[in-house]
Scaffold this motif. Structure first.
Motif, short mmCIF file in Angstrom:
data_model
loop_
_atom_site.label_atom_id
_atom_site.label_comp_id
_atom_site.label_asym_id
_atom_site.label_seq_id
_atom_site.Cartn_x
_atom_site.Cartn_y
_atom_site.Cartn_z
N GLY A 183 0.80 -1.22 0.00
CA GLY A 183 0.00 0.00 0.00
C GLY A 183 0.83 1.26 0.00
O GLY A 183 0.37 2.32 -0.43
N GLY A 184 2.06 1.18 0.51
CA GLY A 184 2.94 2.33 0.58
C GLY A 184 3.68 2.56 -0.73
O GLY A 184 3.43 1.89 -1.74
N SER A 185 4.58 3.53 -0.70
CA SER A 185 5.33 3.92 -1.90
C SER A 185 6.82 3.67 -1.66
O SER A 185 7.28 3.82 -0.53
N ILE A 186 7.59 3.29 -2.71
CA ILE A 186 9.06 3.28 -2.67
C ILE A 186 9.50 4.07 -3.89
O ILE A 186 9.71 3.51 -4.96
N PRO A 187 9.60 5.41 -3.73
CA PRO A 187 9.78 6.28 -4.91
C PRO A 187 10.98 5.86 -5.77
O PRO A 187 10.99 6.07 -6.97
N ILE A 188 11.98 5.24 -5.13
CA ILE A 188 13.22 4.93 -5.85
C ILE A 188 13.00 3.95 -7.01
O ILE A 188 13.71 4.00 -8.02
N VAL A 189 12.00 3.08 -6.92
CA VAL A 189 11.80 2.11 -8.02
C VAL A 189 11.39 2.83 -9.31
O VAL A 189 11.76 2.40 -10.41
N ASN A 190 10.69 3.95 -9.17
CA ASN A 190 10.34 4.72 -10.36
C ASN A 190 11.57 5.42 -10.93
O ASN A 190 11.73 5.54 -12.14
N GLN A 191 12.44 5.86 -10.01
CA GLN A 191 13.68 6.50 -10.44
C GLN A 191 14.55 5.50 -11.21
O GLN A 191 15.13 5.83 -12.24
N PHE A 192 14.65 4.25 -10.70
CA PHE A 192 15.44 3.20 -11.39
C PHE A 192 14.86 2.95 -12.79
O PHE A 192 15.59 2.85 -13.77
N ARG A 193 13.54 2.85 -12.85
CA ARG A 193 12.91 2.56 -14.13
C ARG A 193 13.22 3.69 -15.12
O ARG A 193 13.53 3.44 -16.28
#
Lengths: 457, 457
Positions: A398-408
């Protein structure tokens, strides 16, 4: 493969002692007085990576240093390349008095190792380092190239990481990223997390009279901003628990029948869950289970309300203004900026003319989804199954891990979230712990993962 | 009479200095940390009463002390007896940052004296004390016996006064009570207030999870108490500005055609009123004028909202609880306790089962109505006319003075409400002020009132 697994078994105590050593560093990134501890911790980690045979660099950043450690590359041999991400910084340990034993003095009790950072995240990335050590020390050839990227600002927003990734984009380009920084329901349900919710925040203020007014003298002839705010925000959710903002659900990728079936497999005891939260009844969007509501459906939450007099007793006023802090949890493919615009437009339309609305957009991050049927995900599920000797489950967080979008975005690769945390690990809370079984099985999972991933490439 | 009026003129500056001294006491009854200031203020007031020749007692109560000060009685001479009521306690001064100069440091600007308590109520009862001082110091015989009763709990519900009146009922028995704690439309329209609204207060708290929860991990599966509170309170008022609580209007005495005509005579400039309040639009119950809405119709006001995180930035939580402070302004013949029960019942019915509602009843007071054609009222109108040199008006006030009902009940006497406040005095708001002209003419009105009243007895 056998020598690798045997090495892991034979060195079990040493790995536990190493984690005990690692968690003694009070590497709290939020607190400036721990800056020297951050540096000492990063230095120790870099030295350790070198000692197990990794080509290691302790990289300066505008903030805390990043440890970059690579398996030795064979010249002219092209192997798949995987990046393992972790963070050596930890949350503040306050309030200290709620810890049974001091936060930075590890204590082992049964299967649990208690210390700040044990689960979030030192124990989890150390498991991967130990697995790779087993390959290197036994002379077993890895079927892939590996790069560890272990940073020191995850608990304060990963400020330096974006620039670092852009600067090192070429050498970090990889096929998949592996992150163990999430959780699993229990030791019999190892998990691949394949989706995360996004978020977008906003602050809404309704301005009424230019100052607090005597409610006897003026009340009745002028709008009460607190009442107007209640009536405004109350309209954001309907009786079926759905958000009423037109267009809000337009981009939502609905759960597939397969996903709902997988989520239904997760262990869930409703009465234990209610007891844990301290509520008599659960509630949420009609037509969805509690697990679906908190991980795969978007929400509108009021995080704070402020208006008028909040002290002791009563103050008979019409308050001058009323304010709410809002966050919307988003799911794929909702776009934070688009949602903000829809919400603002809807609130403006509903806002009564006797008050003036101020809408302040806040931070945002998109949701995340990788297909659980992709080859790397399937490889990870096989490694989990063989390491834990149980059928793994598929999770949405349910939470966010903003870094995965940055990696993508920067490296063009998806992340496999293979978390080793248990629900009662107390990350960010007093008495944080890590399961030694999760630690040991996590090492085995990591050891099994690389051949599976390489074979699927 | 001439020496009395001359004394008032000659001592004008001294009276202003005295009010400045009086408002320096931060006698805030709602805030326990001001308890010592309350005591100091009461002690100063008692000393002052004694110094002008009143027989004064500083009476202990279970709460804040009451100052009782009497003109010396002539043995064997039976005169009419009038009671003058006031209060030395004041509203909290928060928010401090909205005051141009500190709340308890008086500032004179033109005709205005700025300070918390200047208008509500220190300046208003001090005007009467000054008038009586003029009689006593010039040796002019008063045609009546006077008793000042100045209490310290008006802003927190006059808790101790009831018991005090009952205990002292015999010595306080009087023909009429005079209270200056209301207002007039402007300095050219001195006013007798013949009706007051009642009030009843309550605090509503909705309890959700046992602690603030991570809105990512749990949000969507559990009720958000802040959202539940908005939806609950938002239902209390309909689109026509009417309160939706069943039975709420049952006991309301509607305005007569005569009253509506009198109220329509009052000076009222809608665009100036909007500008003064700082609002673009007025609003209220459909079918009534602004003056009627704020004086002769009941209301529901939210005085304060509190929930979750209120600091800078964003905190992604589902708050554990949300709270609202409410007051309902009542009109004749609504009964506070009955209204409280109706409201509680209605809220309980509307409250969703996923939160627990706590309903804490607050202070209450019934509305008030006296005939403006009675002999004492006519005497007061003459004193107003001669002091202000203008035709007085008849007013209904939107605020409450619960004590007038207590006086009627315990002492068997009606109250004449001869308020000296102006519409822009900001009582209960930052930058409270009092008009020095109202102060001066108020003293003259008080001096002229006693012979008029005694002659009409």
């Amino acid at each position: 493969m056998q020598p690798v697994l045997r090495y892991l078994e034979e060195h079990r105590q040493e790995f536990i002692d190493r984690l005990c050593h690692y968690v003694r560093f009070p590497s709290v990134s939020a607190q400036p007085h721990h800056r020297a501890d951050i540096d000492r911790c990063a230095q120790w980690l870099a030295d350790h990576c070198r000692s197990i045979g990794l080509e290691t660099e302790l990289c300066k950043t505008p903030g805390n240093p990043i440890v970059l450690a690579k398996t030795p590359r064979k010249k002219g041999v092209k192997k798949p390349h995987y990046l393992i991400y972790g963070h050596y910084d930890v949350q503040p340990a306050e309030p200290f008095n709620l810890w049974t034993t001091p936060a930075f003095e590890p204590r082992i009790d049964g299967d649990s190792l208690f210390a700040r950072g044990a689960s979030d995240n030192k124990g989890q990335h150390l498991a991967h380092l130990n697995a790779v050590e087993a390959y290197l020390k036994t002379g077993t050839e890895l079927p892939c190239d590996l790069t560890f990227l272990i940073e020191g600002e995850e608990e304060v927003g990963c400020t330096s990481l974006k620039g670092f990734l852009e600067e090192h984009a070429k050498e970090l380009r990889c096929d998949t990223i592996v992150i163990s920084d999430t959780g699993m329901p229990d030791l019999k349900h190892p998990a691949l997390t394949y989706a995360l919710r996004g978020i977008v925040a906003a602050e809404v203020t309704l301005h009424g009279p230019s100052r607090d007014l005597h409610s006897g003298i003026y009340g009745g002839s002028v709008e009460n901003p607190a009442m107007a705010l209640c009536q405004l925000l109350g309209q954001l959710r309907d009786k079926k628990g759905r958000i009423t903002v037109p267009g809000f659900y337009d981009d939502v990728v609905n759960l597939s029948a397969y996903e709902r079936k997988q989520l239904a497999r997760l262990p869930h005891n409703e009465s234990a869950y209610k007891k844990f939260l301290g509520v008599k009844e659960l509630m949420g969007e009609h037509g969805y289970t509690a697990i679906e509501r908190r991980s795969a459906r978007p929400t509108c939450e009021i995080n704070g309300l402020t208006s008028g007099y909040q002290g002791d007793g009563s103050k008979t006023i019409v308050p001058s203004w009323a304010k709410a802090k809002l966050t919307f949890r988003l799911v794929p493919d909702q776009k934070p900026q688009k949602i903000l615009k829809l919400v603002e437009k809807h609130l403006k339309k509903l806002c009564p003319p006797a008050v003036r609305m101020e809408f302040e957009p806040g931070h945002g991050g998109v949701a995340y989804l990788v297909s659980p049927t992709s080859a790397p995900a399937q490889a990870a599920l096989r490694a989990l199954k063989n390491a834990f000797d149980c059928e793994p489950v598929l999770l949405r967080e349910g939470g966010s891990i903003p870094i995965v979008n940055q990696f993508r975005k920067t490296l063009g690769a998806d992340s496999l979230l293979l978390g080793l945390g248990l629900p009662d690990d107390n990350p960010h809370s007093p008495n944080e712990k890590f399961s030694l079984t999760a630690y040991t099985k996590g090492m085995k999972m990591s050891a099994l993962l690389w051949p599976e991933l390489a074979a699927s490439a």
